[in-house]
Design an enzyme around this catalytic site. Sequence first.
Site, PDB file in Angstrom:
ATOM      1  N   LYS A   1      21.305  20.784  -9.594  1.00 39.96           N
ATOM      2  CA  LYS A   1      20.042  21.434  -9.238  1.00 39.96           C
ATOM      3  C   LYS A   1      19.039  20.397  -8.697  1.00 39.96           C
ATOM      4  CE  LYS A   1      21.356  25.570 -10.060  1.00 39.96           C
ATOM      5  NZ  LYS A   1      21.716  26.208 -11.296  1.00 39.96           N
TER       6      LYS A   1
HETATM    7  C1  PLP Z   1      22.413  27.339 -12.041  1.00 42.55           C
HETATM    8  C2  PLP Z   1      22.024  28.762 -12.219  1.00 42.55           C
HETATM    9  C3  PLP Z   1      21.959  29.378 -13.473  1.00 42.55           C
HETATM   10  C4  PLP Z   1      22.478  28.774 -14.738  1.00 42.55           C
HETATM   11  O1  PLP Z   1      22.077  27.541 -15.052  1.00 42.55           O
HETATM   12  P1  PLP Z   1      23.008  26.594 -15.955  1.00 42.55           P
HETATM   13  O2  PLP Z   1      22.049  25.537 -16.337  1.00 42.55           O
HETATM   14  O3  PLP Z   1      24.114  26.117 -15.077  1.00 42.55           O
HETATM   15  O4  PLP Z   1      23.482  27.394 -17.117  1.00 42.55           O
HETATM   16  C5  PLP Z   1      21.480  30.671 -13.552  1.00 42.55           C
HETATM   17  N1  PLP Z   1      21.112  31.353 -12.472  1.00 42.55           N
HETATM   18  C6  PLP Z   1      21.189  30.819 -11.249  1.00 42.55           C
HETATM   19  C7  PLP Z   1      20.733  31.640 -10.090  1.00 42.55           C
HETATM   20  C8  PLP Z   1      21.666  29.515 -11.074  1.00 42.55           C
HETATM   21  O5  PLP Z   1      21.779  29.005  -9.848  1.00 42.55           O
END
Ligand code: PLP
Length: 367
Positions: free
Chosen positions: A187
């Site tokens: 991210k």
């Molecule tokens: C990355 C993501 C998540 C989940 O996050 P994690 O930290 O990987 O559990 C949820 N929703 C969206 C749209 C994402 O891109």
Amino acid sequence: MTYRIPLSYNPINVLALSNVLNEYAGKHHNQIVTDFERALSTLVNVPHAVAVNSGTAAIHLALLAMGIGKGDVVIAPTFTYVATINPIMYVGATPVLIDCEPETWNMDPNLLKEAINSLKKRGVIPKAIMVVHTYGMPAKMEEIMTIASNEGIPIIEDAAESLGASYKGKLTGTMGGIGIYSFNNNKSITTYGGGALLTNNSQWAEKARFLASQARESQPYYEHKTVGFNYLMSPLNAAMGLCEIPFLTEKNESRRRIFSLYLKLLDSLGEFQKEDYERVSNRWLSTILFPKYSIKLLIISLLNKNSIETRPLWKPMHLQPLYCNMESYLSGMAENHFATGLCLPSCFENEKQQLEIVELIKGLHVK
Ligand SMILES: *Cc1c(COP(=O)(O)O)cnc(C)c1O
């Protein structure tokens, strides 16, 4: 498989991390998590922040904090990552899926209205609307929030991908009843596994924190009346988060510059997610729709041969074996995006890497 040029990669900033850890020498390590929560809350100007070990956990807690459970209906986009939808199943609720609109590629407000009307005719009032700002692009919040407030339905903002993006000057993740962020490895900023729940509602925040810590009652011994979870963030992840927050603006600006260059150089070859005066994306991933499925395939294979990572856009939830039987309100847009769209590498060691990608794509002479 590791690629020479990955889609989205955050190298570990060892110096910054050791500096932060040194500041906490001699202090209780839980202070690091508390300070990370405070920093997040200041960053987005929302009073309550609960740091947890994933964005998925934050969504799960958001649903539980709102009291959503067995037999309830939650409206959500079909064009998203599966982690948006899975927590709806964890609590025993049912997702109703909504297609996207052409400008932002997020939840289509007209289809949302249609879904709510159709559910209401059957006596069903959805318990929440889950909004996603996909690839960092803010959804049409004004339209969605008007519908939600007219119907008295709370909004959960899955802003996992969109920290720093804004709509009419308001940050994504701060407009709904609860907002969640993800800090997983790829991210915009990372804790190498982590997430957070932010809200103005102190009761929701308290309930989320309680459930995230095994629902331990405040007694001098271990007392439990509720099934809880082990979801709190660890101090080392929080330390990484404290390193990252000061770099958020710089990292987002870098991704935005990369997007602008793709837009400038590839505009004639495809279509991009559109900003306007009211929507500012953090451009977590630069994404492009090609005119045809066959062109997308050619480009994936060419870039792959050069050890450059790409990914197709989300395969819509209503096409997933897991969720294909869920009630859905569709226009065909998400299916088209999946067929023709591609995520391009969105952070680089140097600009040469991006120009190499552009040259490879242009060299195919497809249109
Ligand atoms: C990355 C993501 C998540 C989940 O996050 P994690 O930290 O990987 O559990 C949820 N929703 C969206 C749209 C994402 O891109």
